[in-house]
Scaffold this active site. Structure first.
Site, PDB file in Angstrom:
ATOM      1  N   LYS A   1       7.758   5.789  49.385  1.00 37.82           N
ATOM      2  CA  LYS A   1       7.568   6.171  50.783  1.00 37.82           C
ATOM      3  C   LYS A   1       6.288   5.610  51.383  1.00 37.82           C
ATOM      4  O   LYS A   1       6.175   5.476  52.602  1.00 37.82           O
ATOM      5  CB  LYS A   1       7.614   7.699  50.928  1.00 37.82           C
ATOM      6  CG  LYS A   1       9.000   8.241  50.688  1.00 37.82           C
ATOM      7  CD  LYS A   1       9.195   9.641  51.219  1.00 37.82           C
ATOM      8  CE  LYS A   1      10.665  10.038  51.063  1.00 37.82           C
ATOM      9  NZ  LYS A   1      10.959  11.397  51.449  1.00 37.82           N
TER      10      LYS A   1
ATOM     11  N   LYS B   1      17.862   8.970  55.107  1.00 38.97           N
ATOM     12  CA  LYS B   1      17.612   8.970  56.553  1.00 38.97           C
ATOM     13  C   LYS B   1      16.503   7.997  56.920  1.00 38.97           C
ATOM     14  O   LYS B   1      16.502   7.451  58.009  1.00 38.97           O
ATOM     15  CB  LYS B   1      17.284  10.374  57.053  1.00 38.97           C
ATOM     16  CG  LYS B   1      15.985  10.884  56.540  1.00 38.97           C
ATOM     17  CD  LYS B   1      15.639  12.224  57.111  1.00 38.97           C
ATOM     18  CE  LYS B   1      14.531  12.817  56.301  1.00 38.97           C
ATOM     19  NZ  LYS B   1      14.928  13.605  55.175  1.00 38.97           N
TER      20      LYS B   1
ATOM     21  N   LYS C   1      20.524   4.464  47.773  1.00 38.88           N
ATOM     22  CA  LYS C   1      21.010   5.793  48.155  1.00 38.88           C
ATOM     23  C   LYS C   1      21.089   5.901  49.675  1.00 38.88           C
ATOM     24  O   LYS C   1      20.331   5.235  50.394  1.00 38.88           O
ATOM     25  CB  LYS C   1      20.121   6.896  47.575  1.00 38.88           C
ATOM     26  CG  LYS C   1      18.766   7.069  48.242  1.00 38.88           C
ATOM     27  CD  LYS C   1      18.145   8.429  47.899  1.00 38.88           C
ATOM     28  CE  LYS C   1      16.903   8.645  48.783  1.00 38.88           C
ATOM     29  NZ  LYS C   1      16.326   9.964  48.744  1.00 38.88           N
TER      30      LYS C   1
HETATM   31  N1  AQP Z   1      21.906   9.902  48.935  1.00 44.94           N
HETATM   32  C1  AQP Z   1      21.812  11.091  48.380  1.00 44.94           C
HETATM   33  N2  AQP Z   1      22.681  11.465  47.418  1.00 44.94           N
HETATM   34  C2  AQP Z   1      22.596  12.693  46.848  1.00 44.94           C
HETATM   35  N3  AQP Z   1      21.677  13.616  47.193  1.00 44.94           N
HETATM   36  C3  AQP Z   1      20.786  13.297  48.153  1.00 44.94           C
HETATM   37  N4  AQP Z   1      19.767  13.987  48.724  1.00 44.94           N
HETATM   38  C4  AQP Z   1      19.183  13.193  49.663  1.00 44.94           C
HETATM   39  N5  AQP Z   1      19.801  11.998  49.711  1.00 44.94           N
HETATM   40  C5  AQP Z   1      20.802  12.019  48.792  1.00 44.94           C
HETATM   41  C6  AQP Z   1      19.416  15.359  48.400  1.00 44.94           C
HETATM   42  O1  AQP Z   1      19.338  16.095  49.605  1.00 44.94           O
HETATM   43  C7  AQP Z   1      18.435  17.189  49.443  1.00 44.94           C
HETATM   44  C8  AQP Z   1      17.533  17.272  50.637  1.00 44.94           C
HETATM   45  O2  AQP Z   1      16.490  16.389  50.484  1.00 44.94           O
HETATM   46  P1  AQP Z   1      15.264  16.259  51.434  1.00 44.94           P
HETATM   47  O3  AQP Z   1      15.101  17.347  52.388  1.00 44.94           O
HETATM   48  O4  AQP Z   1      14.108  15.904  50.594  1.00 44.94           O
HETATM   49  O5  AQP Z   1      15.786  15.110  52.208  1.00 44.94           O
HETATM   50  P2  AQP Z   1      15.365  13.740  51.898  1.00 44.94           P
HETATM   51  O6  AQP Z   1      15.222  13.425  50.442  1.00 44.94           O
HETATM   52  O7  AQP Z   1      14.174  13.616  52.747  1.00 44.94           O
HETATM   53  O8  AQP Z   1      16.628  13.022  52.457  1.00 44.94           O
HETATM   54  P3  AQP Z   1      16.654  11.532  52.458  1.00 44.94           P
HETATM   55  O9  AQP Z   1      17.655  11.058  53.401  1.00 44.94           O
HETATM   56  O10 AQP Z   1      16.735  11.064  51.049  1.00 44.94           O
HETATM   57  O11 AQP Z   1      15.241  11.264  53.087  1.00 44.94           O
HETATM   58  P4  AQP Z   1      14.263  10.119  52.761  1.00 44.94           P
HETATM   59  O12 AQP Z   1      14.928   8.899  53.301  1.00 44.94           O
HETATM   60  O13 AQP Z   1      13.059  10.520  53.543  1.00 44.94           O
HETATM   61  O14 AQP Z   1      14.061  10.098  51.294  1.00 44.94           O
HETATM   62  C9  AQP Z   1      17.702  16.926  48.134  1.00 44.94           C
HETATM   63  O15 AQP Z   1      18.194  17.787  47.154  1.00 44.94           O
HETATM   64  C10 AQP Z   1      18.041  15.501  47.801  1.00 44.94           C
HETATM   65  O16 AQP Z   1      18.067  15.286  46.423  1.00 44.94           O
END
Ligand code: AQP
Length: 332
Positions: free
Chosen positions: A112, A198, A195
């Site tokens: 990140k 967002k 993966k």
């Molecule tokens: N692609 C994915 N497949 C399976 N599980 C996923 N999670 C996120 N992406 C995938 C799971 O969603 C939950 C919420 O996670 P968060 O609030 O930490 O959201 P995040 O990780 O910020 O979501 P993103 O889209 O993955 O954000 P970025 O791009 O910022 O990293 C968690 O349980 C996570 O494992």
């Protein structure tokens, strides 16, 4: 009933299919025979800059989505992280137990912070996994339902729990990750070796739960596959079609093997078309219900207030034990 805890950040207008299939669906299922604590991680959200008005809106949108997907406040404590101050308080104690090098090994920080450079990243982003450990340990849960990307943070949580228990006195339960292999990593529709995310996915690569259903259907139909025509689950050589099979299986309840047989000899178009229909059938009522709930902010706030009260009762007890064991003088 075994306790479970998990959280999600309010950092988008909508959750996406990765969040839902990787984690949130398990939250709903676990309500039946567990004692769940589910929170909206606004403290984590501010590890990167947020517009205050947008953050507030997204926090309520997150709550509405959780309720719309079936989180039942009568079974689960659903709350906003910042409304339970013990998260930040335990977070500090655990920061003092974490080695700098240990925090540095967390790959999510590396990923990140890669874009703007480490110097531009906040200290909060660096220590975020330690706050996450506090989020979890406060509730002494048995299981933490998450996607695969969180496994490393769960290991840090267990290490910190063990360290505290060993240095002071047994205080924390060592939580187990609850990761469903089949849906642990939902891939980006346009770049199926990454993966769905967002922050990293292109708009066409990510299916948002609150997208117009017709938009989601179009994204499914335009998903990247491969130049063969054989519908076969093989994430190594056929990541695109395998991802679609995973999503289809999760939404329909049909096993991947049965889907392979059902679509044998048919082109990718047939599978994509039927999956697009299944997605529309699934997201349409979800979207309607979320929008309905968002019209009743008094109800949402009340659910969150009650959730914070329930969570606060547990969190206060744990923090009291921790402060006492660390050597803090209790208020008279
Ligand atoms: N692609 C994915 N497949 C399976 N599980 C996923 N999670 C996120 N992406 C995938 C799971 O969603 C939950 C919420 O996670 P968060 O609030 O930490 O959201 P995040 O990780 O910020 O979501 P993103 O889209 O993955 O954000 P970025 O791009 O910022 O990293 C968690 O349980 C996570 O494992």
């Amino acid at each position: 009933r075994p306790r479970v805890l998990s959280g999600i950040q309010p950092t988008a207008d909508s959750f996406h299919f990765g969040n839902y299939l990787g984690a949130l669906r398990q939250w709903v299922d676990l309500q039946r025979d567990h004692q769940p604590f589910f929170f909206i991680a606004d403290l984590h959200a501010i590890t990167v800059e947020q517009d205050p008005k947008v953050l507030r809106e997204r926090t309520l949108r997150a709550a509405a989505q959780l309720l719309a997907m079936g989180i039942d406040p009568a079974r689960s404590a659903i709350f906003v992280q910042s409304q339970v101050p013990e998260h930040a308080q335990l977070g500090w104690v655990l920061q003092c137990l974490t080695g700098f090098g240990e925090a540095r090994r967390m790959t999510q920080f590396k990923d990140k912070s890669a874009k703007g450079g480490e110097g531009a990243a906040s200290v909060g982003l660096f220590t975020y996994p330690v706050l996450q450990a506090a989020d979890i340990l406060l509730y002494r849960p048995h299981y933490v339902p998450v996607g695969e990307d969180q496994r490393q943070h769960l290991e840090l949580t267990r290490d910190l729990a063990q360290r505290f228990n060993h240095r002071y006195k047994k205080t924390f339960r060592l939580p187990e990750p609850y990761i469903l292999k089949a849906t642990a990593k939902i891939a980006d529709l346009q770049d199926p070796t990454s993966k769905m995310s967002k922050s990293a996915s292109s708009p066409a690569g990510i299916v948002e739960m609150l997208d117009q259903p017709s938009v989601s259907a179009k994204k499914i139909r335009s998903a990247v596959t491969d130049s063969e025509a054989e519908i076969r689950f093989d994430p190594e050589t056929k990541p695109g079609i395998s991802n679609l099979l995973t999503i289809f299986s999760a939404l329909s309840g049909t096993t991947v093997t049965d889907l392979e047989q059902e679509y044998a000899g048919q082109g990718y178009g047939a599978l994509k078309g039927d999956l697009a229909d299944a997605v529309v059938t699934f997201v349409t009522p979800f979207r309607d219900r979320t929008l309905e709930l968002l019209d009743d902010q008094a109800y949402l706030s009340e659910v969150l207030r009650q959730g914070a009260e329930q969570a606060g009762d547990v969190a206060r007890t744990t923090l009291r034990d921790v402060y006492q064991r660390v050597g803090f003088v209790a208020p008279a």
